[in-house]
Scaffold this motif. Structure first.
Motif, mmCIF file in Angstrom:
data_model
loop_
_atom_site.group_PDB
_atom_site.id
_atom_site.type_symbol
_atom_site.label_atom_id
_atom_site.label_comp_id
_atom_site.label_asym_id
_atom_site.label_seq_id
_atom_site.Cartn_x
_atom_site.Cartn_y
_atom_site.Cartn_z
ATOM 1 N N GLY A 14 -4.385 -13.493 -32.038
ATOM 2 C CA GLY A 14 -4.466 -12.939 -30.687
ATOM 3 C C GLY A 14 -5.525 -13.547 -29.793
ATOM 4 O O GLY A 14 -5.804 -13.015 -28.720
ATOM 5 N N LEU A 15 -6.087 -14.684 -30.187
ATOM 6 C CA LEU A 15 -7.108 -15.319 -29.354
ATOM 7 C C LEU A 15 -6.536 -16.316 -28.361
ATOM 8 O O LEU A 15 -7.125 -16.533 -27.305
ATOM 9 C CB LEU A 15 -8.155 -16.018 -30.224
ATOM 10 N N VAL A 16 -5.430 -16.953 -28.726
ATOM 11 C CA VAL A 16 -4.802 -17.904 -27.810
ATOM 12 C C VAL A 16 -3.327 -17.569 -27.654
ATOM 13 O O VAL A 16 -2.719 -16.927 -28.506
ATOM 14 C CB VAL A 16 -4.956 -19.378 -28.266
ATOM 15 N N LEU A 17 -2.792 -18.033 -26.559
ATOM 16 C CA LEU A 17 -1.358 -17.950 -26.297
ATOM 17 C C LEU A 17 -0.842 -19.374 -26.229
ATOM 18 O O LEU A 17 -1.601 -20.311 -25.955
ATOM 19 C CB LEU A 17 -1.095 -17.225 -24.977
ATOM 20 N N SER A 18 0.451 -19.520 -26.462
ATOM 21 C CA SER A 18 1.022 -20.862 -26.403
ATOM 22 C C SER A 18 2.394 -20.810 -25.765
ATOM 23 O O SER A 18 3.048 -19.763 -25.726
ATOM 24 C CB SER A 18 1.124 -21.467 -27.807
ATOM 25 N N GLN A 19 2.769 -21.969 -25.265
ATOM 26 C CA GLN A 19 4.095 -22.135 -24.664
ATOM 27 C C GLN A 19 4.590 -23.518 -25.051
ATOM 28 O O GLN A 19 3.848 -24.498 -24.980
ATOM 29 C CB GLN A 19 3.993 -22.010 -23.142
ATOM 30 N N ALA A 64 -6.105 -16.087 -24.706
ATOM 31 C CA ALA A 64 -5.339 -14.859 -24.477
ATOM 32 C C ALA A 64 -6.144 -13.830 -23.689
ATOM 33 O O ALA A 64 -5.565 -12.915 -23.106
ATOM 34 C CB ALA A 64 -4.914 -14.254 -25.812
ATOM 35 N N LYS A 65 -7.460 -13.987 -23.678
ATOM 36 C CA LYS A 65 -8.351 -13.064 -22.977
ATOM 37 C C LYS A 65 -9.411 -13.877 -22.252
ATOM 38 O O LYS A 65 -9.614 -15.048 -22.575
ATOM 39 C CB LYS A 65 -9.052 -12.131 -23.972
ATOM 40 N N PRO A 66 -10.108 -13.263 -21.306
ATOM 41 C CA PRO A 66 -11.197 -13.998 -20.645
ATOM 42 C C PRO A 66 -12.247 -14.463 -21.655
ATOM 43 O O PRO A 66 -12.571 -13.752 -22.611
ATOM 44 C CB PRO A 66 -11.797 -12.957 -19.684
ATOM 45 N N ALA A 67 -12.782 -15.638 -21.438
ATOM 46 C CA ALA A 67 -13.771 -16.227 -22.347
ATOM 47 C C ALA A 67 -15.008 -15.343 -22.500
ATOM 48 O O ALA A 67 -15.664 -15.371 -23.534
ATOM 49 C CB ALA A 67 -14.174 -17.616 -21.857
ATOM 50 N N GLU A 68 -15.307 -14.543 -21.489
ATOM 51 C CA GLU A 68 -16.457 -13.640 -21.542
ATOM 52 C C GLU A 68 -16.272 -12.552 -22.600
ATOM 53 O O GLU A 68 -17.240 -11.947 -23.051
ATOM 54 C CB GLU A 68 -16.696 -12.965 -20.185
ATOM 55 N N ALA A 103 -11.262 -24.863 -19.462
ATOM 56 C CA ALA A 103 -10.071 -25.168 -18.659
ATOM 57 C C ALA A 103 -9.353 -23.898 -18.226
ATOM 58 O O ALA A 103 -8.158 -23.930 -17.957
ATOM 59 C CB ALA A 103 -9.133 -26.051 -19.472
ATOM 60 N N HIS A 104 -10.071 -22.786 -18.129
ATOM 61 C CA HIS A 104 -9.432 -21.481 -17.926
ATOM 62 C C HIS A 104 -8.525 -21.393 -16.712
ATOM 63 O O HIS A 104 -7.545 -20.660 -16.733
ATOM 64 C CB HIS A 104 -10.489 -20.368 -17.895
ATOM 65 N N ASP A 105 -8.791 -22.101 -15.655
ATOM 66 C CA ASP A 105 -7.941 -22.016 -14.458
ATOM 67 C C ASP A 105 -6.925 -23.145 -14.372
ATOM 68 O O ASP A 105 -6.121 -23.194 -13.451
ATOM 69 C CB ASP A 105 -8.805 -22.009 -13.191
ATOM 70 N N ALA A 106 -6.975 -24.052 -15.312
ATOM 71 C CA ALA A 106 -6.068 -25.204 -15.305
ATOM 72 C C ALA A 106 -4.766 -24.852 -16.025
ATOM 73 O O ALA A 106 -4.587 -23.757 -16.543
ATOM 74 C CB ALA A 106 -6.746 -26.391 -15.984
ATOM 75 N N ALA A 107 -3.879 -25.802 -16.046
ATOM 76 C CA ALA A 107 -2.621 -25.641 -16.787
ATOM 77 C C ALA A 107 -2.935 -25.551 -18.275
ATOM 78 O O ALA A 107 -4.019 -25.948 -18.717
ATOM 79 C CB ALA A 107 -1.712 -26.842 -16.509
ATOM 80 N N PRO A 108 -1.998 -25.028 -19.066
ATOM 81 C CA PRO A 108 -2.226 -24.963 -20.517
ATOM 82 C C PRO A 108 -2.588 -26.341 -21.072
ATOM 83 O O PRO A 108 -2.094 -27.361 -20.598
ATOM 84 C CB PRO A 108 -0.870 -24.497 -21.060
ATOM 85 N N LEU A 109 -3.464 -26.347 -22.068
ATOM 86 C CA LEU A 109 -3.878 -27.602 -22.685
ATOM 87 C C LEU A 109 -3.017 -27.908 -23.898
ATOM 88 O O LEU A 109 -2.766 -27.039 -24.725
ATOM 89 C CB LEU A 109 -5.341 -27.519 -23.144
#
Length: 152
Positions: free
Chosen positions: A53-58, A68-72, A20-26
């Motif tokens: 540091g792998l995910v960000l949240s709101q 938090a970073k590109p999946a690649e 879901a990288h380009d979608a709204a936060p899940l």
């Protein structure tokens, strides 16, 4: 080597976020429902991933989680280490910190080799690889070997 439920759920949640990288936060509920994971258990895992540091949240109505970073750039090993610690340990101790004597001395290089092998596989596969179902050729070759699927 044993993959804990916590590590399995963390990787699955990270894959949902990668897809879901380009979608709204899940929202955690959506990830939990999508993967059949207990929402309460997943919240703790996502908290560890946030602190790592792998995910960000709101928070809020438009809130949720995202990578938090590109999946690649995130390996499967990164996710497992974040929630479970070292990939390979013996009695909770990392192999380089062990020592053996006598006939057991040759165990140390065996545990080091095991750790190197696990690292090679899990560090060599990104979330993007798995989310796109495009594993690196050397990983696919291991999985395609019929002996890999047998229970000795």
């Amino acid at each position: 080597m044993r993959i804990s439920a916590r590590a399995d759920y963390a990787v699955r949640a990270a894959l949902q976020l990668a897809a879901a990288h380009d979608a709204a936060p899940l929202k955690a509920e959506a990830i939990a429902d999508g993967q059949g994971i207990s929402h309460k258990f997943l919240e703790g895992i996502l908290g560890d991933m946030r602190r790592g540091g792998l995910v960000l949240s709101q928070r809020g109505g438009n809130g949720g989680y995202w990578l938090a970073k590109p999946a690649e750039t995130i390996s499967v090993a990164d996710v497992i280490r974040c929630v479970d610690g070292p990939l390979v340990s013996v009695r909770g101790v990392r192999p380089p910190e062990l020592s053996y004597t006598g006939v057991a001395e040759s165990l140390l290089p065996l545990w080091i080799a095991l750790r190197a092998s696990v690292r090679q596989v899990l560090d060599g596969v990104s979330l993007a690889d798995v989310a796109a179902a495009k594993l690196p050729p050397e990983i696919s070759a291991l999985a395609e070997d019929p002996e890999s699927w047998t229970n000795p």
